[in-house]
Design a protein around this motif. Structure first.
Motif, PDB file in Angstrom:
ATOM      1  N   UNK A  99      -5.812  24.874   0.996  1.00  0.00           N
ATOM      2  CA  UNK A  99      -6.343  25.401  -0.403  1.00  0.00           C
ATOM      3  C   UNK A  99      -7.480  24.534  -0.756  1.00  0.00           C
ATOM      4  N   UNK A 100      -8.422  25.106  -1.259  1.00  0.00           N
ATOM      5  CA  UNK A 100      -9.642  24.414  -1.835  1.00  0.00           C
ATOM      6  C   UNK A 100      -9.182  23.895  -3.571  1.00  0.00           C
ATOM      7  N   UNK A 101      -8.771  22.877  -3.686  1.00  0.00           N
ATOM      8  CA  UNK A 101      -8.073  22.355  -4.863  1.00  0.00           C
ATOM      9  C   UNK A 101      -9.209  21.792  -5.706  1.00  0.00           C
ATOM     10  N   UNK A 102     -10.243  21.202  -5.112  1.00  0.00           N
ATOM     11  CA  UNK A 102     -11.361  20.786  -6.295  1.00  0.00           C
ATOM     12  C   UNK A 102     -12.598  20.863  -5.920  1.00  0.00           C
ATOM     13  N   UNK A 103     -13.514  21.274  -6.525  1.00  0.00           N
ATOM     14  CA  UNK A 103     -14.832  21.344  -6.269  1.00  0.00           C
ATOM     15  C   UNK A 103     -15.782  20.630  -7.513  1.00  0.00           C
ATOM     16  N   UNK A 104     -16.422  19.568  -7.219  1.00  0.00           N
ATOM     17  CA  UNK A 104     -16.834  18.996  -8.331  1.00  0.00           C
ATOM     18  C   UNK A 104     -18.301  18.139  -7.815  1.00  0.00           C
ATOM     19  N   UNK A 105     -19.037  17.677  -8.791  1.00  0.00           N
ATOM     20  CA  UNK A 105     -20.292  16.839  -8.070  1.00  0.00           C
ATOM     21  C   UNK A 105     -19.802  15.701  -7.581  1.00  0.00           C
ATOM     22  N   UNK A 106     -20.595  14.750  -6.468  1.00  0.00           N
ATOM     23  CA  UNK A 106     -19.670  13.410  -6.317  1.00  0.00           C
ATOM     24  C   UNK A 106     -19.474  12.600  -7.319  1.00  0.00           C
ATOM     25  N   UNK A 107     -20.333  12.712  -8.459  1.00  0.00           N
ATOM     26  CA  UNK A 107     -19.971  11.959  -9.607  1.00  0.00           C
ATOM     27  C   UNK A 107     -18.341  12.152 -10.074  1.00  0.00           C
ATOM     28  N   UNK A 108     -18.173  13.341 -10.290  1.00  0.00           N
ATOM     29  CA  UNK A 108     -17.106  13.939 -10.850  1.00  0.00           C
ATOM     30  C   UNK A 108     -15.825  13.609  -9.990  1.00  0.00           C
ATOM     31  N   UNK A 109     -16.154  13.974  -8.583  1.00  0.00           N
ATOM     32  CA  UNK A 109     -14.941  13.905  -7.478  1.00  0.00           C
ATOM     33  C   UNK A 109     -14.774  12.240  -7.402  1.00  0.00           C
ATOM     34  N   UNK A 110     -15.433  11.659  -7.228  1.00  0.00           N
ATOM     35  CA  UNK A 110     -15.320  10.156  -6.755  1.00  0.00           C
ATOM     36  C   UNK A 110     -14.872   9.335  -8.159  1.00  0.00           C
ATOM     37  N   UNK A 111     -15.419   9.673  -9.132  1.00  0.00           N
ATOM     38  CA  UNK A 111     -15.207   8.824 -10.471  1.00  0.00           C
ATOM     39  C   UNK A 111     -14.151   9.336 -11.023  1.00  0.00           C
ATOM     40  N   UNK A 112     -13.785  10.858 -10.965  1.00  0.00           N
ATOM     41  CA  UNK A 112     -12.762  11.286 -11.735  1.00  0.00           C
ATOM     42  C   UNK A 112     -12.111  12.135 -11.188  1.00  0.00           C
ATOM     43  N   UNK A 113     -11.292  12.052 -10.132  1.00  0.00           N
ATOM     44  CA  UNK A 113     -10.618  13.394  -9.166  1.00  0.00           C
ATOM     45  C   UNK A 113      -9.551  13.660 -10.154  1.00  0.00           C
TER      46      UNK A 113
END
Ligand code: ADP
Ligand code: MG
Length: 242
Positions: free
Chosen positions: A213-227
């Protein structure tokens, strides 16, 4: 440029891709990450139908890839795909490796294909290696030739499946450098990679997969900073502990 619409794939009874929906815009760079076995390779291999899907649809460069009239060999040759293993033809020179598909698939004149191959070698920093054979090159150099070979087909987008994973550490940087330059030049790219530095620096979006499953799609800032998900938090914590 690339649309996944409720994509589902099974290997036998194993549900390898479950309702994956996502889009990659023209010029966008997506980094796909996630634990081993989460379906990253399967997902990008569906784009050129190296893996067939059972439900859903995929559109690549305005082309429904399951359209009845699609010439699969021609289509595949146009999707730039770079694997962990370079798979260059050992008996052809570097320039010939790059020119062979344009000549055979697109009918480009041999002399013209050579000129283009030399330009592409320049672009990946290997102009001096045109007449060398793959066996005479390092792994990092061979992977850069593989990238040039894919570019020779003027792909609308490039797909990378762990292009640096098989390389000795000192060669990783030169391949990432070429990929960064491609991204800066506006190439649409999907990169499966564990190189999180590359993701932070180059990705427009990060896709995190787990269990098909594709469970998150975010900008790098969003993904690394606030998964958002526990699974992504654990994945990033495990990476940091390595
Ligand atoms: P990743 O690239 O994220 O490590 P893969 O896409 O290679 O994951 O694999 C996802 C899952 O599908 C894994 O559980 C893997 O064992 C399974 N799988 C991959 N290829 C095949 C295959 N040809 N036949 C059966 N199962 C497969
Ligand atoms: Mg994989």
């Amino acid at each position: 440029m690339i649309i996944f619409d409720k994509v589902n794939k099974w290997y036998g009874t194993y549900h390898a891709l479950a309702d994956v929906s996502a889009e990659v815009a023209k010029g966008e760079v997506v980094v796909v990450c996630g634990p081993s076995g989460s379906g990253k390779s399967t997902l990008i291999r569906t784009v050129n139908r190296l893996e067939e899907i059972q439900k859903g649809n995929i559109v690549f460069d305005d082309q429904d890839i399951y359209a009845a009239k699609l010439d699969l060999n021609h289509f595949r040759a146009r999707v730039g795909f770079v694997f962990q293993s370079f798979n260059l033809f050992p008996h052809l020179s570097v320039a010939e490796n790059i020119a062979v598909a344009p000549v055979n698939v697109l009918g480009v004149k041999r002399a013209d294909a050579r000129v283009r191959a030399l330009e592409l070698l320049e672009r990946v920093g290997l102009a001096s290696k045109a007449d060398a054979f793959p066996g005479q090159l390092s792994g990092g150099q061979q992977q850069r030739v593989a990238i040039a070979r894919a570019l020779a087909m003027d792909p609308p987008a490039m797909l990378f499946d762990e292009p640096t994973s098989a390389l000795d550490p000192e060669m990783v940087g030169e391949v990432l450098q070429v990929m960064k330059q491609l991204a800066r030049d506006g190439m649409t790219m999907i990169c499966v990679t564990h190189e999180m530095g590359f993701a932070r620096e180059v990705a427009d979006r990060v896709w995190f997969m787990d269990q098909g499953r594709l469970i998150e799609t975010g900008t790098p800032e969003e993904f690394f900073g606030n998964p958002q998900s526990q699974r992504a938090k654990k994945f990033l914590a495990d990476l940091r502990n390595h």
